[in-house]
Design an enzyme around this catalytic site. Sequence first.
Site, mmCIF file in Angstrom:
data_model
loop_
_atom_site.group_PDB
_atom_site.id
_atom_site.type_symbol
_atom_site.label_atom_id
_atom_site.label_comp_id
_atom_site.label_asym_id
_atom_site.label_seq_id
_atom_site.Cartn_x
_atom_site.Cartn_y
_atom_site.Cartn_z
ATOM 1 N N HIS A 114 -3.575 6.067 3.568
ATOM 2 C CA HIS A 114 -4.355 4.916 3.106
ATOM 3 C C HIS A 114 -3.862 3.617 3.736
ATOM 4 O O HIS A 114 -4.646 2.822 4.273
ATOM 5 C CB HIS A 114 -4.268 4.863 1.580
ATOM 6 N N SER A 133 -11.305 -0.505 -0.661
ATOM 7 C CA SER A 133 -10.043 -0.515 0.081
ATOM 8 C C SER A 133 -10.267 -0.773 1.562
ATOM 9 O O SER A 133 -9.412 -1.343 2.238
ATOM 10 C CB SER A 133 -9.321 0.823 -0.076
ATOM 11 N N ASP A 135 0.841 -1.203 0.000
ATOM 12 C CA ASP A 135 0.000 0.000 0.000
ATOM 13 C C ASP A 135 0.872 1.247 0.000
ATOM 14 O O ASP A 135 1.942 1.255 -0.624
ATOM 15 C CB ASP A 135 -0.926 -0.043 1.229
#
Length: 597
Positions: free
Chosen positions: A217, A377, A162
């Site tokens: 994220h 996600s 990620d």
Amino acid sequence: MSRVRHTSVLLLLIALVLVTFGGIQPPAASSGGGHGAPAYVPGELLIKFNPAARAIDHASARAQLNASLVRTFRTGAEHWRLGPGQSVEKAIESMQRNPHVQYAEPNYILTADVTPNDPRYPELYGMNNTGQTGGTADADIDADLAWGVSRGSRSVVVGVIDTGVDYNHPDLAANIWTNPGEIPGNGIDDDGNGFIDDVHGYDFVNNDPDPFDDNGHGTHVSGTIGALGNNGIGVVGVNWEVSIMALKFLSGAGSGSTADAVRAVEYATMMHVALTSNSWGGGGFDQTLYDAIAAAGAAEIPFIAAAGNDGVNNDTSPHYPSSFNLPSLISVAATDHNDAVASFSNYGAVSVDVAAPGVNILSTQPGGGYQVLSGTSMATPHVAGVAALLKSRFPNIPAAQLKFAIMNFADQKPALNPLTGNRPVASGGRLNAFFSTADPDSVAPGSIGDLATNNPGSNTMGLTWTATGDDGGSGTATFYQVRYSTSPIDQNNFGSATRAGNEPAPVASGGTQSMEVRGLAASTGYYFAIEAFDEWGNAGPISNLASGSTLPPPTAGYAPSSITDSLFTGQQSNHTVTLRNDGAGTLDFTLPTPTVG
């Protein structure tokens, strides 16, 4: 493959026929994809040559494009940087005409699958939904019930591929993986894995050992997988204890290249992680990435992937990498607090496997704080977290069986059912952590006591045994591991011995089984042992130890040494070729397709 024993002679009749072939147009370089035109890194190419290609063929192709080799992946694919003025599209078209090239494709740019933030919710409805957010009670993964079975284990390493991870976050720090073979900050590759000071993972964007999250994220994803439980602060992950390996390939802007994604996947495979969580996508079909994920699957490493946030059917508009058809890959759609498929979520009755909470999910953010995000996600780490729980209970569970457990025990929902829902997933259900991990089968298969060697070759050895059962001596086991070594094998070193890899599927208890172990050295003594496993990865005791020696190498003889004919279309000629084994042992050979022109 064929075989000639010592003193045997084989007569081969080879017919050469000259035929006329119509031209086959290679596929054009595509800038399109399942959801619009995927972007790619300008001036870069991913390419793989046929196995028969020579080093000079590689060099000649690079010279044609004035390209330089950036790196070679473990799959054999290569990452090239094109020379000045070279178009990616024209370079691909040129390479597709090269008979030595298996494929050539762009280095696609992949982006995080995230939608804009929504208002903050005070509790984690995805773990245990009581209606606290105005949704439907029990529209959750039943994490509270699963925690009665397992709360995770730090022996389970999850590779979060990620934007990196805030490894100092107070709700994550205790659950961050630390490389046991690396001494921090000494500038030395202590564990010899090719990466210096990779203490908590690696940053493939900046090519340095600091995978700190400068986007948010990856930290959010990591909190859902494994924010520390029962510590009195913040949130809790699906796993109270786990080891999170930070593999940064997405930049602070949330984008990265296929080449860096492949490097991250290959690092995770090399380091033997339990599974990877992958909340990203966006490029077209990519053989290089496919091969890397397939190789991870061959190593029994599940790849959990976000289905995408385009609100489309992935069966007809594929989203990669989640649409790769691989038995180790689990594609995840997103649901809300009412178990409805999120409006942004991709779906697919065939290509998307399961759904999980992904709307307004509260989790960790860099700097020690928390934030709410939505997207597939956010659904993906729920599934990755449950996969890690499964691994904490059943460390040897095969990737395909883990996928089956997650899909088979999902809570069935009409909105997700392929027969009744208009936005379905293959399992027809939303993730359930409890039923996926709570199977009571802890009885291992029985041992095999009559393993024996037979029929040795120069590089092979035959084995026979009587099948054991699933629970002790009853039923049918799920898979075998046959291992061999030049020194004795016992229960303590069984896992470090070389695995044969071509084991047959088990038959019912009491049945006779056999196989041929390949790739051995000639004139060498070997020891062999076998273990049976059930569907949850419970391992039976090691078998008796069998031993045997391979035969000496063969000596091939053949006549004539070559055959050449000049023929017109439709004509043919016949030739006899004599193949001999003048030495000891066995001569293994293959006949390539004759070259015609």
